[in-house]
Design a protein around this motif. Structure first.
Motif, PDB file in Angstrom:
ATOM      1  N   HIS A 149       0.843  -1.207  -0.073  1.00  0.00           N
ATOM      2  CA  HIS A 149       0.015  -0.044  -0.066  1.00  0.00           C
ATOM      3  C   HIS A 149       0.823   1.279   0.067  1.00  0.00           C
ATOM      4  O   HIS A 149       0.290   2.220   0.584  1.00  0.00           O
ATOM      5  CB  HIS A 149      -1.054  -0.092   1.071  1.00  0.00           C
ATOM      6  N   LYS A 159       2.082   9.768   0.913  1.00  0.00           N
ATOM      7  CA  LYS A 159       1.126   9.454   1.892  1.00  0.00           C
ATOM      8  C   LYS A 159      -0.124   9.356   1.501  1.00  0.00           C
ATOM      9  O   LYS A 159      -0.900  10.554   1.213  1.00  0.00           O
ATOM     10  CB  LYS A 159       1.443  10.066   3.145  1.00  0.00           C
ATOM     11  N   LEU A 160      -1.076   8.443   1.339  1.00  0.00           N
ATOM     12  CA  LEU A 160      -2.343   8.388   0.985  1.00  0.00           C
ATOM     13  C   LEU A 160      -3.184   7.635   2.031  1.00  0.00           C
ATOM     14  O   LEU A 160      -2.724   6.675   2.882  1.00  0.00           O
ATOM     15  CB  LEU A 160      -2.754   7.589  -0.442  1.00  0.00           C
ATOM     16  N   THR A 161      -4.606   8.133   2.145  1.00  0.00           N
ATOM     17  CA  THR A 161      -5.177   7.285   3.188  1.00  0.00           C
ATOM     18  C   THR A 161      -5.538   6.112   2.517  1.00  0.00           C
ATOM     19  O   THR A 161      -5.628   6.031   1.331  1.00  0.00           O
ATOM     20  CB  THR A 161      -6.604   8.296   3.487  1.00  0.00           C
ATOM     21  N   PRO A 162      -6.339   5.243   3.279  1.00  0.00           N
ATOM     22  CA  PRO A 162      -6.603   3.873   2.924  1.00  0.00           C
ATOM     23  C   PRO A 162      -7.748   4.071   1.650  1.00  0.00           C
ATOM     24  O   PRO A 162      -7.794   3.425   0.561  1.00  0.00           O
ATOM     25  CB  PRO A 162      -7.370   3.065   3.795  1.00  0.00           C
ATOM     26  N   ARG A 163      -8.603   5.141   1.753  1.00  0.00           N
ATOM     27  CA  ARG A 163      -9.630   5.397   0.694  1.00  0.00           C
ATOM     28  C   ARG A 163      -9.189   5.910  -0.745  1.00  0.00           C
ATOM     29  O   ARG A 163      -9.293   5.594  -1.652  1.00  0.00           O
ATOM     30  CB  ARG A 163     -10.934   6.124   1.145  1.00  0.00           C
ATOM     31  N   GLU A 164      -8.312   6.792  -0.244  1.00  0.00           N
ATOM     32  CA  GLU A 164      -7.465   7.528  -1.500  1.00  0.00           C
ATOM     33  C   GLU A 164      -6.571   6.487  -2.164  1.00  0.00           C
ATOM     34  O   GLU A 164      -6.668   6.508  -3.528  1.00  0.00           O
ATOM     35  CB  GLU A 164      -6.554   8.653  -1.050  1.00  0.00           C
ATOM     36  N   ASP A 166      -7.263   3.209  -2.439  1.00  0.00           N
ATOM     37  CA  ASP A 166      -8.138   2.189  -3.115  1.00  0.00           C
ATOM     38  C   ASP A 166      -9.043   2.871  -4.461  1.00  0.00           C
ATOM     39  O   ASP A 166      -9.080   2.218  -5.400  1.00  0.00           O
ATOM     40  CB  ASP A 166      -9.346   1.962  -2.267  1.00  0.00           C
ATOM     41  N   TRP A 189     -16.252   2.107  -1.312  1.00  0.00           N
ATOM     42  CA  TRP A 189     -17.110   2.228  -0.185  1.00  0.00           C
ATOM     43  C   TRP A 189     -17.930   1.158   0.204  1.00  0.00           C
ATOM     44  O   TRP A 189     -18.247   0.830   1.156  1.00  0.00           O
ATOM     45  CB  TRP A 189     -17.876   3.537  -0.119  1.00  0.00           C
ATOM     46  N   HIS A 203     -12.295  13.348  -2.253  1.00  0.00           N
ATOM     47  CA  HIS A 203     -11.067  12.523  -2.180  1.00  0.00           C
ATOM     48  C   HIS A 203     -10.391  12.713  -3.645  1.00  0.00           C
ATOM     49  O   HIS A 203      -9.085  12.332  -3.742  1.00  0.00           O
ATOM     50  CB  HIS A 203     -11.837  11.015  -2.352  1.00  0.00           C
ATOM     51  N   LYS A 206      -8.227  15.636  -3.195  1.00  0.00           N
ATOM     52  CA  LYS A 206      -6.968  15.218  -2.369  1.00  0.00           C
ATOM     53  C   LYS A 206      -6.085  14.594  -2.930  1.00  0.00           C
ATOM     54  O   LYS A 206      -4.857  14.814  -2.702  1.00  0.00           O
ATOM     55  CB  LYS A 206      -7.599  14.839  -1.007  1.00  0.00           C
ATOM     56  N   LYS A 210      -2.063  15.544  -3.966  1.00  0.00           N
ATOM     57  CA  LYS A 210      -0.601  14.862  -3.407  1.00  0.00           C
ATOM     58  C   LYS A 210       0.182  14.248  -4.661  1.00  0.00           C
ATOM     59  O   LYS A 210       1.494  14.160  -4.483  1.00  0.00           O
ATOM     60  CB  LYS A 210      -1.190  13.529  -2.568  1.00  0.00           C
TER      61      LYS A 210
END
Length: 233
Positions: A149, A159-164, A166, A189, A203, A206, A210
């Motif tokens: 990941h 650095k991405l969030t888990p949703r970003e 996915d 989701w 999302h 964002k 990045k």
């Protein structure tokens, strides 16, 4: 130097022979099968570098064959289909195919895709990649590591969030396919989409902030106005 071996799987002999002629002209070794069962039998006996796999076939179709192959083999698979709808492409790619070509096709374009997939496969399966056991998707200088990941742009880690992550992975795995906001939401989701929900757009914004050099002129995630988002081939 040993020739690379291509397995051509199609229930129409004329198509098998046509593809075989073009591959042989480019100095590939060609194997042929008329359905998914014959393809699986060939793979038990032969070392194959790439598979060209038709979807609509008797006995065992391409979708089922692809899923069976992916249980223990990772060579590139290019799917052939008379269907051109995005949902058919998505189904083909999500079963494990690496590329999707719609019939009727230009044989020279198909050969170009074969060469491209083989180059990519060799690059990702270099000794260094094999030692690390990484599953990596490349989009220009953006590297997406499915196992860890991690996302890198050049040498810089993003650095991405888990949703970003996915969302980026969904688009990168299905290059060239446009996903609506509704489809992205439902696939990431795993919930029903509500028309007034702007979660996906937030999302996407964002992610662009990045990964893009200029989020206002995105190089990776493209907007198809009135339809959705995609990552180019």
């Amino acid at each position: 130097m040993e020739k690379e071996t291509i397995l051509v799987v199609d229930d129409e002999k004329e198509i098998r022979d046509l593809i075989g002629i073009y591959l042989a002209n480019d100095d590939y070794r060609v194997l042929k099968a008329g359905n998914g069962i014959e393809a699986l039998n060939s793979l038990e006996k032969e070392n194959v570098d790439l598979i060209i796999l038709d979807i609509m076939m008797p006995n065992m179709d391409g979708m089922e064959a692809c899923m069976q192959i992916r249980k223990d083999k990772n060579m590139p698979i290019i799917m052939l289909s008379a269907k051109s709808e995005d949902i058919d492409k998505i189904m083909g790619l999500t079963t494990g195919a690496d590329d999707y070509v719609t019939k009727p096709f230009n044989p020279l374009e198909l050969i170009a895709r074969v060469k491209s997939q083989l180059r990519r496969y060799k690059r990702l399966n270099s000794s260094a990649a094999l030692e690390k056991n990484e599953a990596v998707i490349e989009v220009d200088d953006l590297l997406i590591n499915i196992d860890t990941h991690e996302v890198k742009k050049g040498s810089r880690e993003i650095k991405l969030t888990p949703r970003e992550f996915d969302i980026l992975l969904l688009l990168a795995r299905n290059k060239g396919i446009v996903f609506s906001i509704e489809k992205i939401y439902e696939m990431v989701w795993k919930e029903e989409f509500f028309q007034s929900d702007n979660t996906v757009m937030v999302h996407i914004r964002k992610i662009r902030e990045k990964v893009e050099d200029n989020p206002r002129k995105p190089r990776f995630i493209k907007t198809v106005w009135g339809v959705g988002y995609k990552i180019e081939n």
